[in-house]
Design a protein around this motif. Structure first.
Motif, PDB file in Angstrom:
ATOM      1  N   LEU A 106       0.809  -1.210   0.000  1.00 15.98           N
ATOM      2  CA  LEU A 106       0.000   0.000   0.000  1.00 15.98           C
ATOM      3  C   LEU A 106       0.845   1.263   0.000  1.00 15.98           C
ATOM      4  CD1 LEU A 106      -2.827  -0.924   2.541  1.00 15.98           C
ATOM      5  CD2 LEU A 106      -2.912  -0.998   0.049  1.00 15.98           C
ATOM      6  N   LEU A 107       2.064   1.167   0.530  1.00 20.61           N
ATOM      7  CA  LEU A 107       2.927   2.340   0.632  1.00 20.61           C
ATOM      8  C   LEU A 107       3.761   2.493  -0.637  1.00 20.61           C
ATOM      9  CD1 LEU A 107       3.906   1.992   4.384  1.00 20.61           C
ATOM     10  CD2 LEU A 107       2.691   3.913   3.359  1.00 20.61           C
ATOM     11  N   THR A 108       3.081   2.799  -1.706  1.00 22.14           N
ATOM     12  CA  THR A 108       3.750   3.033  -2.982  1.00 22.14           C
ATOM     13  C   THR A 108       3.133   4.260  -3.643  1.00 22.14           C
ATOM     14  OG1 THR A 108       2.192   1.562  -4.144  1.00 22.14           O
ATOM     15  CG2 THR A 108       4.249   0.580  -3.355  1.00 22.14           C
ATOM     16  N   ALA A 109       3.935   4.932  -4.432  1.00 19.87           N
ATOM     17  CA  ALA A 109       3.452   6.076  -5.199  1.00 19.87           C
ATOM     18  C   ALA A 109       4.362   6.249  -6.406  1.00 19.87           C
ATOM     19  CB  ALA A 109       3.448   7.343  -4.339  1.00 19.87           C
ATOM     20  N   THR A 110       3.863   6.930  -7.416  1.00 18.21           N
ATOM     21  CA  THR A 110       4.595   7.084  -8.670  1.00 18.21           C
ATOM     22  C   THR A 110       5.281   8.447  -8.734  1.00 18.21           C
ATOM     23  OG1 THR A 110       2.704   8.044  -9.816  1.00 18.21           O
ATOM     24  CG2 THR A 110       2.880   5.630  -9.797  1.00 18.21           C
ATOM     25  N   LEU A 111       6.154   8.593  -9.727  1.00 18.21           N
ATOM     26  CA  LEU A 111       6.786   9.889  -9.969  1.00 18.21           C
ATOM     27  C   LEU A 111       5.729  10.929 -10.367  1.00 18.21           C
ATOM     28  CD1 LEU A 111      10.041   8.863 -11.894  1.00 18.21           C
ATOM     29  CD2 LEU A 111       9.863   9.798  -9.572  1.00 18.21           C
ATOM     30  N   GLU A 112       4.688  10.465 -11.056  1.00 20.94           N
ATOM     31  CA  GLU A 112       3.592  11.372 -11.405  1.00 20.94           C
ATOM     32  C   GLU A 112       2.892  11.883 -10.144  1.00 20.94           C
ATOM     33  OE1 GLU A 112      -0.527  11.485 -14.083  1.00 20.94           O
ATOM     34  OE2 GLU A 112       0.671   9.645 -13.972  1.00 20.94           O
ATOM     35  N   ASP A 113       2.684  10.972  -9.165  1.00 21.49           N
ATOM     36  CA  ASP A 113       2.104  11.382  -7.880  1.00 21.49           C
ATOM     37  C   ASP A 113       2.983  12.445  -7.217  1.00 21.49           C
ATOM     38  OD1 ASP A 113      -0.048   9.588  -8.022  1.00 21.49           O
ATOM     39  OD2 ASP A 113       1.144   7.976  -7.141  1.00 21.49           O
ATOM     40  N   ARG A 114       4.272  12.196  -7.257  1.00 21.22           N
ATOM     41  CA  ARG A 114       5.227  13.141  -6.654  1.00 21.22           C
ATOM     42  C   ARG A 114       5.083  14.527  -7.291  1.00 21.22           C
ATOM     43  NH1 ARG A 114      10.518  13.733  -4.358  1.00 21.22           N
ATOM     44  NH2 ARG A 114      11.845  15.161  -5.526  1.00 21.22           N
ATOM     45  N   MET A 115       5.050  14.566  -8.591  1.00 22.54           N
ATOM     46  CA  MET A 115       4.978  15.839  -9.289  1.00 22.54           C
ATOM     47  C   MET A 115       3.653  16.552  -9.043  1.00 22.54           C
ATOM     48  SD  MET A 115       7.895  16.261 -10.380  1.00 22.54           S
ATOM     49  CE  MET A 115       7.457  17.879 -11.037  1.00 22.54           C
ATOM     50  N   GLN A 116       2.569  15.780  -8.945  1.00 22.00           N
ATOM     51  CA  GLN A 116       1.264  16.393  -8.704  1.00 22.00           C
ATOM     52  C   GLN A 116       1.222  17.088  -7.343  1.00 22.00           C
ATOM     53  OE1 GLN A 116      -1.586  13.231  -9.211  1.00 22.00           O
ATOM     54  NE2 GLN A 116      -1.688  13.472 -11.439  1.00 22.00           N
ATOM     55  N   ILE A 117       1.720  16.398  -6.312  1.00 23.70           N
ATOM     56  CA  ILE A 117       1.735  16.995  -4.975  1.00 23.70           C
ATOM     57  C   ILE A 117       2.660  18.205  -4.941  1.00 23.70           C
ATOM     58  CG2 ILE A 117       2.364  16.626  -2.550  1.00 23.70           C
ATOM     59  CD1 ILE A 117      -0.130  15.137  -3.219  1.00 23.70           C
ATOM     60  N   ARG A 118       3.837  18.060  -5.515  1.00 27.13           N
ATOM     61  CA  ARG A 118       4.815  19.147  -5.487  1.00 27.13           C
ATOM     62  C   ARG A 118       4.328  20.358  -6.278  1.00 27.13           C
ATOM     63  NH1 ARG A 118      10.340  17.536  -3.937  1.00 27.13           N
ATOM     64  NH2 ARG A 118      11.146  19.192  -5.303  1.00 27.13           N
ATOM     65  N   THR A 119       3.705  20.121  -7.413  1.00 25.67           N
ATOM     66  CA  THR A 119       3.187  21.232  -8.212  1.00 25.67           C
ATOM     67  C   THR A 119       2.077  21.960  -7.465  1.00 25.67           C
ATOM     68  OG1 THR A 119       3.736  20.100 -10.286  1.00 25.67           O
ATOM     69  CG2 THR A 119       2.104  21.866 -10.399  1.00 25.67           C
ATOM     70  N   ALA A 120       1.171  21.193  -6.856  1.00 31.21           N
ATOM     71  CA  ALA A 120       0.073  21.792  -6.091  1.00 31.21           C
ATOM     72  C   ALA A 120       0.596  22.592  -4.901  1.00 31.21           C
ATOM     73  CB  ALA A 120      -0.881  20.696  -5.610  1.00 31.21           C
ATOM     74  N   ALA A 121       1.743  22.152  -4.350  1.00 34.37           N
ATOM     75  CA  ALA A 121       2.338  22.842  -3.202  1.00 34.37           C
ATOM     76  C   ALA A 121       3.194  24.040  -3.626  1.00 34.37           C
ATOM     77  CB  ALA A 121       3.184  21.864  -2.390  1.00 34.37           C
ATOM     78  N   GLY A 122       3.422  24.171  -4.923  1.00 40.12           N
ATOM     79  CA  GLY A 122       4.226  25.279  -5.405  1.00 40.12           C
ATOM     80  C   GLY A 122       5.721  25.029  -5.403  1.00 40.12           C
ATOM     81  N   PHE A 123       6.130  23.759  -5.320  1.00 43.06           N
ATOM     82  CA  PHE A 123       7.550  23.417  -5.332  1.00 43.06           C
ATOM     83  C   PHE A 123       8.038  23.280  -6.772  1.00 43.06           C
ATOM     84  CE2 PHE A 123       6.446  20.952  -1.242  1.00 43.06           C
ATOM     85  CZ  PHE A 123       6.605  22.092  -0.473  1.00 43.06           C
ATOM     86  N   SER A 124       9.279  23.677  -7.003  1.00 46.97           N
ATOM     87  CA  SER A 124       9.893  23.483  -8.314  1.00 46.97           C
ATOM     88  C   SER A 124      10.705  22.189  -8.302  1.00 46.97           C
ATOM     89  CB  SER A 124      10.807  24.657  -8.651  1.00 46.97           C
ATOM     90  OG  SER A 124      11.964  24.643  -7.820  1.00 46.97           O
ATOM     91  N   GLU A 125      11.162  21.768  -9.468  1.00 45.73           N
ATOM     92  CA  GLU A 125      11.955  20.539  -9.564  1.00 45.73           C
ATOM     93  C   GLU A 125      13.264  20.669  -8.805  1.00 45.73           C
ATOM     94  OE1 GLU A 125      12.553  18.774 -13.363  1.00 45.73           O
ATOM     95  OE2 GLU A 125      10.519  19.219 -14.065  1.00 45.73           O
ATOM     96  N   SER A 126      13.799  21.875  -8.721  1.00 43.44           N
ATOM     97  CA  SER A 126      15.091  22.083  -8.052  1.00 43.44           C
ATOM     98  C   SER A 126      14.965  22.237  -6.539  1.00 43.44           C
ATOM     99  CB  SER A 126      15.783  23.314  -8.625  1.00 43.44           C
ATOM    100  OG  SER A 126      14.985  24.479  -8.411  1.00 43.44           O
ATOM    101  N   ASP A 127      13.738  22.367  -6.030  1.00 42.73           N
ATOM    102  CA  ASP A 127      13.548  22.511  -4.580  1.00 42.73           C
ATOM    103  C   ASP A 127      13.853  21.202  -3.860  1.00 42.73           C
ATOM    104  OD1 ASP A 127      12.833  25.177  -4.560  1.00 42.73           O
ATOM    105  OD2 ASP A 127      10.693  24.757  -4.809  1.00 42.73           O
ATOM    106  N   LEU A 128      14.475  21.317  -2.699  1.00 43.83           N
ATOM    107  CA  LEU A 128      14.728  20.162  -1.831  1.00 43.83           C
ATOM    108  C   LEU A 128      13.722  20.240  -0.686  1.00 43.83           C
ATOM    109  CD1 LEU A 128      16.696  17.762  -1.428  1.00 43.83           C
ATOM    110  CD2 LEU A 128      18.039  19.254   0.056  1.00 43.83           C
ATOM    111  N   VAL A 129      12.866  19.238  -0.591  1.00 39.17           N
ATOM    112  CA  VAL A 129      11.738  19.292   0.344  1.00 39.17           C
ATOM    113  C   VAL A 129      11.998  18.409   1.560  1.00 39.17           C
ATOM    114  CG1 VAL A 129       9.270  18.875   0.655  1.00 39.17           C
ATOM    115  CG2 VAL A 129      10.130  19.775  -1.532  1.00 39.17           C
ATOM    116  N   VAL A 130      11.998  19.056   2.727  1.00 43.85           N
ATOM    117  CA  VAL A 130      12.083  18.346   3.998  1.00 43.85           C
ATOM    118  C   VAL A 130      10.670  18.241   4.545  1.00 43.85           C
ATOM    119  CG1 VAL A 130      13.044  18.303   6.331  1.00 43.85           C
ATOM    120  CG2 VAL A 130      14.386  19.255   4.437  1.00 43.85           C
TER     121      VAL A 130
END
Length: 378
Positions: free
Chosen positions: A176-200
């Motif tokens: 159950l604890l799986t997610a895709t790169l697309e999932d990653r990008m969707q959350i990050r885009t919605a949060a306003g993060f860029s590809e170069s941002d390092l998210v803690v």
């Protein structure tokens, strides 16, 4: 074998999620029949369990005045269903469910103990219930299952029956604890993060025991040195309406670096959006969220609370609780170490979970426990 689980409620929390996973895993076995009784309401997990074929009953307890009525209902259910084992989860259910089960003639009673720091984060009522549990621990449960070794030691120190205690760490459903790169990008885009941002990232409900102030202070130490560093907080009441958290964030001078997503049900997707995970609590038992982050392959920094050190092993960094400077330096180490190092460390953490802390391991341990109790009766 018929097992009835009794818990105070079924909203999202460590014990509730563990019960959810265990009952779901065991209910498919031909020789196992597991049902759940919530002393209060169905919460968020009750309907999901029901949809998966697990019988769930809610008794509607609202306050201490409802205890006699709820106890009678519970007694009726026990007398009707005649379970082989009653397993209770946390203090309120241990006390009420344990006493009612004993009066119903049930001998095989398993208590569940989870908290580690027994001096913080509990009400006067809970403290009183725990004092009663200390006394009844010698006469009601055949076994007391602790989610952490630290929890076992803490409860032995206050007087719980040591010989009845055993430790079964939480397990994680890696499927159950799986997610895709697309999932990653969707959350990050919605949060306003860029590809170069390092998210803690941080994940867990707002509560003094979780010490979000520690995380925010550590983040402020780092923000001035690393312009691409962003901080993601996910959990109940971690949103713009939380005036205490928002005030602390504004005081750092780096409000634009923080994103609060509030309570989410897509935990795996949120973790996938992070590059580093941080557990910053003052107290924990067996920290589920740390194991979930490790399962997702995240490099982790954690405070030395509960069984966090045991869980993380040599796959991450452990610092003392409520020390924002130490927390910041541990996070700085991962920031400076680079992406390749972080990915390798995350893979190492993931392997540790797969080898030691899966739901398959937990399922086998609980089945062995149930079989042991059944043999005692034969």
């Amino acid at each position: 074998m018929k097992v009835i689980h009794v818990i105070i409620g079924l909203n999202l929390g460590g014990a509730e999620l563990m019960l959810f996973r265990l009952s779901e895993a065991l209910n498919g076995d031909d020789d196992q029949e597991h049902s759940v009784i919530s002393l209060t309401d169905y919460g968020k997990l009750g309907p999901i369990l029901t949809s998966k074929g697990v019988s769930v009953t809610a008794l509607g307890m609202r306050n201490i005045l409802d205890v006699p009525r709820v106890s009678y209902k519970l007694w009726q259910i026990f007398r009707l269903r005649k379970p082989d084992i009653v397993q209770t989860w946390m203090y309120h259910a241990d006390l009420i469910g344990g006493i009612v089960a004993r009066f119903s003639g049930i001998k095989n009673i398993i208590w569940g103990v989870r908290s580690t720091n027994i001096h913080r984060g509990v009400s006067k009522v809970t403290r009183g219930i725990r004092i009663l549990c200390v006394f009844f621990s010698y006469v009601i449960p055949k076994l007391i299952v602790c989610a952490a070794e630290a929890s076992r030691k803490a409860h032995v120190r206050i007087g719980y029956s040591q010989r009845r205690m055993t430790v079964i760490p939480n397990g994680f459903d890696t499927k159950l604890l799986t997610a895709t790169l697309e999932d990653r990008m969707q959350i990050r885009t919605a949060a306003g993060f860029s590809e170069s941002d390092l998210v803690v990232g941080s994940l867990g409900r707002y509560n003094p025991a979780k010490d979000h102030d520690n995380f925010i202070t550590a983040a402020a130490f780092l923000a001035k040195d690393y312009p691409n560093l962003k901080f993601l907080l996910v959990g109940r009441e971690l949103d713009l309406e939380n005036e205490v958290v928002m005030k602390r964030i504004r005081e750092t001078g780096y409000s634009d670096r923080f994103v609060l997503l509030g309570e989410r049900h897509d935990v795996a997707r949120c973790l996938k959006a992070m590059d580093i995970f941080c557990l910053h609590s003052q107290t924990e038992g067996f920290p589920n969220v740390l194991g979930e982050a490790m399962t997702m392959g995240l490099p982790c920094v954690t405070t030395d609370v509960g069984d966090a050190s045991f869980l993380i092993g040599d796959t991450g960094t452990v610092v003392e609780p409520h020390n924002a400077l130490a927390l910041a330096e541990a996070l700085r180490y991962l920031v400076v170490a680079g992406e390749t190092f972080r990915l390798d460390l995350g893979k190492k953490a993931q392997r540790r979970i797969h080898e030691n802390f899966t739901m398959s391991c937990v399922k086998l341990r609980f089945k062995s426990l149930y079989d042991h109790l059944s043999l005692d009766d034969s």
